[in-house]
Write a protein that holds these residues in place. Structure first.
Motif, mmCIF file in Angstrom:
data_model
loop_
_atom_site.group_PDB
_atom_site.id
_atom_site.type_symbol
_atom_site.label_atom_id
_atom_site.label_comp_id
_atom_site.label_asym_id
_atom_site.label_seq_id
_atom_site.Cartn_x
_atom_site.Cartn_y
_atom_site.Cartn_z
ATOM 1 N N ALA A 1 -1.519 24.680 -4.820
ATOM 2 C CA ALA A 1 -2.929 25.087 -4.740
ATOM 3 C C ALA A 1 -3.833 24.038 -5.378
ATOM 4 O O ALA A 1 -4.969 23.829 -4.953
ATOM 5 C CB ALA A 1 -3.132 26.449 -5.415
ATOM 6 N N VAL A 2 -3.320 23.339 -6.383
ATOM 7 C CA VAL A 2 -4.094 22.270 -7.016
ATOM 8 C C VAL A 2 -4.046 21.016 -6.151
ATOM 9 O O VAL A 2 -5.036 20.314 -5.956
ATOM 10 C CB VAL A 2 -3.571 21.980 -8.431
ATOM 11 N N GLY A 3 -2.870 20.717 -5.606
ATOM 12 C CA GLY A 3 -2.723 19.538 -4.760
ATOM 13 C C GLY A 3 -2.310 18.314 -5.551
ATOM 14 O O GLY A 3 -2.112 18.347 -6.774
ATOM 15 N N ASP A 4 -2.178 17.207 -4.834
ATOM 16 C CA ASP A 4 -1.751 15.945 -5.427
ATOM 17 C C ASP A 4 -2.935 15.211 -6.037
ATOM 18 O O ASP A 4 -4.011 15.124 -5.443
ATOM 19 C CB ASP A 4 -1.097 15.063 -4.368
ATOM 20 N N VAL A 5 -2.697 14.670 -7.234
ATOM 21 C CA VAL A 5 -3.769 13.930 -7.898
ATOM 22 C C VAL A 5 -3.995 12.612 -7.171
ATOM 23 O O VAL A 5 -3.065 12.034 -6.602
ATOM 24 C CB VAL A 5 -3.425 13.666 -9.381
ATOM 25 N N PRO A 6 -5.230 12.120 -7.156
ATOM 26 C CA PRO A 6 -5.496 10.848 -6.482
ATOM 27 C C PRO A 6 -5.149 9.635 -7.326
ATOM 28 O O PRO A 6 -5.251 8.510 -6.851
ATOM 29 C CB PRO A 6 -7.005 10.917 -6.220
ATOM 30 N N PHE A 7 -4.754 9.828 -8.579
ATOM 31 C CA PHE A 7 -4.369 8.722 -9.446
ATOM 32 C C PHE A 7 -2.853 8.583 -9.464
ATOM 33 O O PHE A 7 -2.123 9.388 -8.902
ATOM 34 C CB PHE A 7 -4.871 8.950 -10.868
ATOM 35 N N GLU A 8 -2.363 7.521 -10.157
ATOM 36 C CA GLU A 8 -0.928 7.312 -10.418
ATOM 37 C C GLU A 8 -0.115 7.072 -9.152
ATOM 38 O O GLU A 8 1.098 7.232 -9.161
ATOM 39 C CB GLU A 8 -0.335 8.511 -11.183
ATOM 40 N N ARG A 9 -0.713 6.633 -8.085
ATOM 41 C CA ARG A 9 -0.004 6.492 -6.814
ATOM 42 C C ARG A 9 0.654 5.117 -6.668
ATOM 43 O O ARG A 9 0.474 4.240 -7.499
ATOM 44 C CB ARG A 9 -0.959 6.769 -5.656
ATOM 45 N N PHE A 10 1.388 4.965 -5.566
ATOM 46 C CA PHE A 10 2.160 3.746 -5.323
ATOM 47 C C PHE A 10 1.480 2.917 -4.237
ATOM 48 O O PHE A 10 1.227 3.412 -3.126
ATOM 49 C CB PHE A 10 3.583 4.087 -4.899
ATOM 50 N N PHE A 11 1.199 1.656 -4.564
ATOM 51 C CA PHE A 11 0.574 0.731 -3.633
ATOM 52 C C PHE A 11 1.564 -0.417 -3.369
ATOM 53 O O PHE A 11 1.870 -1.202 -4.259
ATOM 54 C CB PHE A 11 -0.739 0.199 -4.206
ATOM 55 N N VAL A 12 2.054 -0.471 -2.136
ATOM 56 C CA VAL A 12 3.143 -1.377 -1.780
ATOM 57 C C VAL A 12 2.587 -2.523 -0.937
ATOM 58 O O VAL A 12 1.718 -2.336 -0.087
ATOM 59 C CB VAL A 12 4.249 -0.635 -1.007
ATOM 60 N N GLY A 13 3.141 -3.730 -1.184
ATOM 61 C CA GLY A 13 2.802 -4.880 -0.371
ATOM 62 C C GLY A 13 2.185 -6.005 -1.168
ATOM 63 O O GLY A 13 1.423 -5.780 -2.097
ATOM 64 N N GLY A 14 2.564 -7.246 -0.830
ATOM 65 C CA GLY A 14 1.948 -8.406 -1.457
ATOM 66 C C GLY A 14 2.731 -8.945 -2.624
ATOM 67 O O GLY A 14 3.950 -8.794 -2.733
ATOM 68 N N ASP A 15 1.994 -9.569 -3.553
ATOM 69 C CA ASP A 15 2.624 -10.298 -4.649
ATOM 70 C C ASP A 15 3.105 -9.413 -5.789
ATOM 71 O O ASP A 15 3.841 -9.866 -6.660
ATOM 72 C CB ASP A 15 1.661 -11.363 -5.195
ATOM 73 N N GLY A 16 2.669 -8.159 -5.834
ATOM 74 C CA GLY A 16 3.124 -7.255 -6.889
ATOM 75 C C GLY A 16 2.418 -7.406 -8.202
ATOM 76 O O GLY A 16 2.807 -6.779 -9.200
ATOM 77 N N LEU A 17 1.359 -8.217 -8.268
ATOM 78 C CA LEU A 17 0.634 -8.420 -9.510
ATOM 79 C C LEU A 17 -0.394 -7.304 -9.698
ATOM 80 O O LEU A 17 -1.138 -6.980 -8.783
ATOM 81 C CB LEU A 17 -0.062 -9.775 -9.527
ATOM 82 N N ALA A 18 -0.447 -6.753 -10.895
ATOM 83 C CA ALA A 18 -1.361 -5.655 -11.202
ATOM 84 C C ALA A 18 -2.389 -6.115 -12.225
ATOM 85 O O ALA A 18 -2.455 -5.626 -13.344
ATOM 86 C CB ALA A 18 -0.589 -4.446 -11.722
ATOM 87 N N ASN A 19 -3.180 -7.108 -11.849
ATOM 88 C CA ASN A 19 -4.155 -7.661 -12.792
ATOM 89 C C ASN A 19 -5.286 -6.678 -13.099
ATOM 90 O O ASN A 19 -5.793 -6.621 -14.208
ATOM 91 C CB ASN A 19 -4.741 -8.956 -12.237
#
Length: 867
Positions: free
Chosen positions: A721-739
């Motif tokens: 009923a609350v649903g999935d939070v829009p934060f903490e998700r997985f972003f795939v593709g590219g160099d993998g740098l999280a600057n």
């Protein structure tokens, strides 16, 4: 005056005869006459001082001298021993009664001034001069020229240049007295290739198997590029031994190479003919252990792993007794050495060979238990002793244990303070009678602090980054001025500060880590504080981008963690706990993730982690072992403890969102209602997040290492009923740098695709992140150099991964695939730098990419990513 050259005592006799006009009778060496030396003149000198030579001869005016006699011979031999002269002649210049006058005529050898090499690369010249000892000032002799020529010819022949020709010429150098320059011309030609390898006498093992046994000596084969067919004498000799090992592995104990012949086919090709005598095939008979008291026959048999009746395998037997190819083998010798018996000796002896069966005795001399007497550490100029000693598993008074030494090498390398390739434990002062040994750890420190300074253009403006990471920090010396070099160092702590800013965002972070909280146990404490600010921006102004600082979104976070190394299931495991809090603050700002632009959201989470780090080698270039991490991050299930109607809130949110996304637009009241509903839903975020990552390293051949990797992540909710939070998700593709990360997202590397392009999108086509992902990769690594100043290795990779919106659509085999190659450069002051060229074989998930075909070639720059 009579002059006569006298290089032999008989000539001195004749000279004396003519000079003194005595009777013509034969004189022997023993018939020398005694004189007083009236004078000695040295002639022919060009660079040496006459008085120096006179002094060196030991002859003094006024001294008695017998001519001919031993004194003259000794002087000549003494001067020849200097290897400075090409001719040494004594003359009798005058005789007055019993006084004799001598002349010593010397021709000096020329001196080498400079050497020029032709036919070799310039960077190799210094090495060749050092190897041949052709330094300036060297006396040029026939022997020097001959030895130099032979050395260079053999050097290149050993490298496969069998047609090498070396010519050496000298010329007078007028810039110095009695000097010559040298010119060396080396014509290596092409490396000689092996056209064919022919075997004779082999009936039991085929030519194909025998050629395969020659690991580094291969005949020419079209299409094989990974193994060249060049002939290297040293490799060939080693391969002949491996040929016999191949027979020994198949039961032929008596096999031998009868002859091997090198046949010249043409100028650039040879053929090898190898004749073997195979002998009979043998089998293992009884294997008895003699002299063992520490371990039973059954225990030793289990480690040996060889049973009666099996085909004789001499290589396997040797490896099960003592395998020197691995640092931590499972063999009988290691079994003893891991339990304190350093001086044990294990020798397999054939006691009988009846027909085709060989019976063995494994004769064991166990020796005394060995204990460590003194353990010393050297080479740590910056790192304090206690930081090293707390990692040592080798302490004075403990039993000698080979596995503890191997483990200590691994853990010292993992610290990152020392060059992992140069950690060497030396066993000293071994005393078998007393059962003691000393252990000296020799370390070479490498830079452990790093600076990150970047500048670039993105998002419509300049982005600047400044990062300082001190990985061997000492907080207790923070207020000691003399400890700043340039900052307090030596206690193994980590202190890092990072600032990143542009016109549209700012990121601040501070991290502190203490690996041994309290100093007695390996309990790591970690604290991280971060703050991120994002400002609203619009394009199209006179400056290209307009920034509204009154419209912003910020995240302020604090994380405290503890991690403890445990003993079960084994002592490679670490259990970690962390508490984190993030405050999400919206002020007149809507980024599309939330449906409200004003308000706050809170995230209070607990993270439990289990990891096992058993990598062999340093952090930069592991050579073996594995490393895996599992973690579960969870918030309290707030919806279970209050009476909010979350089902109604979610239905209202979804209905209004669908209306807005369909293009119908919302009234002011509807927009305000959507903001209120979502703010109620996400005032306190509730979710759980599970992640797994595993890396395995396998040493294939020499320094070639295979890294295999598997990753998985899932973000779920407690209450639909609350649903999935829009934060903490997985972003795939590219160099993998999280600057620049706003919302706790995980940035997952998948080379060959643009950044975040393998990520589900929202109704407007914007990446919203996946709730589940998986990834697999294989990477071949080869080191070019592993020096402390710079470690460089090349790599080639295959990988695939994908992200999904939910578990229903998740398919672990539905992968976006890529392949490519790259290079990594690690410099202590700047961390890891690299570049990858990857080819994506599939379409990415962006709407504009659909129907456009494969992603194709992508270039990725890697900065600061360790693995």
């Amino acid at each position: 005056m009579t002059r006569f050259i006298s290089l032999h005592p008989l000539l001195l006799i004749l000279a004396f005869f003519f000079a003194s006009l005595s009777s013509a009778q034969e004189l022997s060496y023993e018939d020398g006459k005694s004189y007083i030396l009236g004078g000695l003149e040295v002639t022919g000198l060009e660079s040496y001082n006459e008085q120096t030579v006179k002094t060196y001869t030991g002859l003094r005016v006024g001294q008695p001298i017998i001519v001919p006699g031993e004194q003259i011979s000794e002087v000549i031999n003494k001067l020849w021993g200097l290897e400075l002269f090409s001719s040494i002649d004594f003359y009798i210049t005058n005789i007055e009664e019993n006084t004799i006058f001598l002349e010593l005529n010397i021709i000096e050898r020329p001196t080498l001034t400079n050497v020029k090499f032709y036919g070799v690369k310039e960077r190799k010249v210094d090495e060749l001069i050092k190897d041949t000892d052709l330094k300036k000032g060297k006396k040029i002799t026939e022997s020097l020229i001959s030895n130099t020529k032979n050395y260079l010819t053999n050097k290149y022949k050993k490298q496969g240049y069998l047609n090498t020709k070396v010519s050496i010429a000298t010329a007078k150098d007028t810039s110095e007295t009695n000097a010559q320059s040298m010119v060396i011309n080396i014509k290596k030609g092409d490396r000689v290739k092996i056209k064919e390898i022919v075997f004779e006498g082999n009936e039991q093992l085929s030519d194909k198997k025998l050629r395969k046994a020659l690991k580094n000596t291969k005949q020419k084969l079209t299409g094989r590029f990974w193994k060249k067919s060049k002939f290297i004498q040293k490799d060939y000799e080693e391969d002949l031994g491996k040929l016999i090992d191949k027979y020994a592995e198949n039961g032929f104990r008596d096999a031998r190479v009868v002859s091997d012949t090198l046949i010249k086919v043409d100028e650039n090709h040879i053929a090898l003919k190898i004749a073997v005598e195979e002998g009979n095939r043998y089998y293992f008979g009884d294997i008895d252990f003699v002299g063992n008291t520490v371990y039973t026959d059954r225990q030793l048999s289990q480690v040996l792993g060889i049973k009666k009746g099996e085909t004789y395998n001499g290589v396997l037997l040797r490896e099960r007794i003592a395998d020197n190819s691995k640092p931590d083998p499972n063999d009988v010798t290691s079994l003893y050495q891991n339990n304190g018996y350093l001086f044990s000796q294990i020798n397999p002896v054939e006691v009988s060979a009846a027909n085709d069966t060989i019976n063995f005795e494994i004769r064991i001399i166990e020796g005394k238990e060995t204990f460590l007497d003194h353990v010393t550490v050297s080479g740590n100029a910056k790192t304090n002793d206690h930081v090293i000693f707390r990692e040592l598993r080798t302490r004075p008074g403990q039993k000698y244990n080979k596995s503890d030494i191997i483990r200590t090498i691994r853990e010292l390398g993992q610290l990152g303070f020392f060059d992992a390739e140069q950690i060497t434990p030396d066993v000293l002062n071994a005393n078998p009678n007393e059962g003691t040994v000393d252990l000296a750890w020799n370390l070479v420190e490498s830079g452990s602090s790093q600076i990150e300074l970047q500048g670039g253009y993105g998002g419509g403006g300049f982005i600047g980054t400044l990062g300082l990471s001190f990985n061997n920090f000492s907080i207790q010396n923070l207020f000691k001025g003399e400890a700043y070099q340039p900052v307090p160092m030596g206690d193994g702590q980590t202190f890092a500060v990072r600032l990143q800013a542009s016109r549209t965002f700012r990121v601040y972070s501070l991290n502190f880590s203490e690996p041994w909280l309290g100093g007695k146990k390996p309990v790591q404490f970690n604290m991280n504080f971060s703050r991120t600010q994002q400002f609203a921006a619009s394009f199209g102004g006179r400056q290209g981008i307009e920034v509204d600082r009154n419209s912003q979104f910020s995240i302020t976070g604090l994380t405290l963690g503890l991690a403890k190394r445990v003993q079960w299931p084994d002592d490679f495991f670490t259990i970690s706990h962390a508490m984190s809090y993030q405050l999400y603050d919206f002020r007149n700002y809507n980024i599309g993730l939330f449906n409200f632009g004003n308000g706050k959201a809170n995230s209070l989470a607990y993270t439990f982690g289990v990891s096992r780090n058993a990598m062999l080698g340093g952090r930069i270039f592991p050579r073996g072992g594995s490393n895996f991490e599992m973690s579960a991050k969870m918030t309290p299930p707030y919806s279970l403890f209050n009476d909010k109607d979350f089902s109604s809130l979610r239905e209202t949110s979804e209905a209004l969102t669908d209306k807005r996304d369909s293009g119908q637009g919302l009234t002011l009241a509807e927009s305000q209602e959507l903001e209120r509903v979502d703010q109620e839903r996400f005032r306190w975020l509730e979710y759980y997040k599970v992640k797994f990552k595993g890396d395995w390293y396998t040493s294939l051949v020499g320094d070639l290492v295979l890294r295999t990797n598997a990753e998985f992540g899932f973000l779920g909710n407690y209450n639909s009923a609350v649903g999935d939070v829009p934060f903490e998700r997985f972003f795939v593709g590219g160099d993998g740098l999280a600057n620049f990360v706003l919302d706790g997202r995980d940035i997952v590397q998948l080379r060959g695709y643009e950044n975040q392009s393998i990520t589900p999108v929202d109704a407007q086509g914007r990446p919203e992140g996946g709730l589940i992902y998986n990834k697999f990769s294989m990477e071949l690594r080869y080191p070019l150099t592993l020096k402390p100043s710079a470690s460089i290795y090349g790599l080639a990779f295959l990988e695939g991964g994908n992200a999904f919106n939910n578990f229903q659509s998740f398919n672990p085999f539905e992968l976006k695939r890529s392949a490519g190659m790259g290079i990594r450069i690690f410099m202590p002051a700047f961390g890891l730098l690299g570049i990858d060229f990857g080819y994506g074989f599939d379409e990415d998930l962006r709407p504009q990419s659909q129907g456009q075909g494969p992603s194709g070639w992508q270039t990725h720059f890697i900065i600061g990513q360790q693995f």
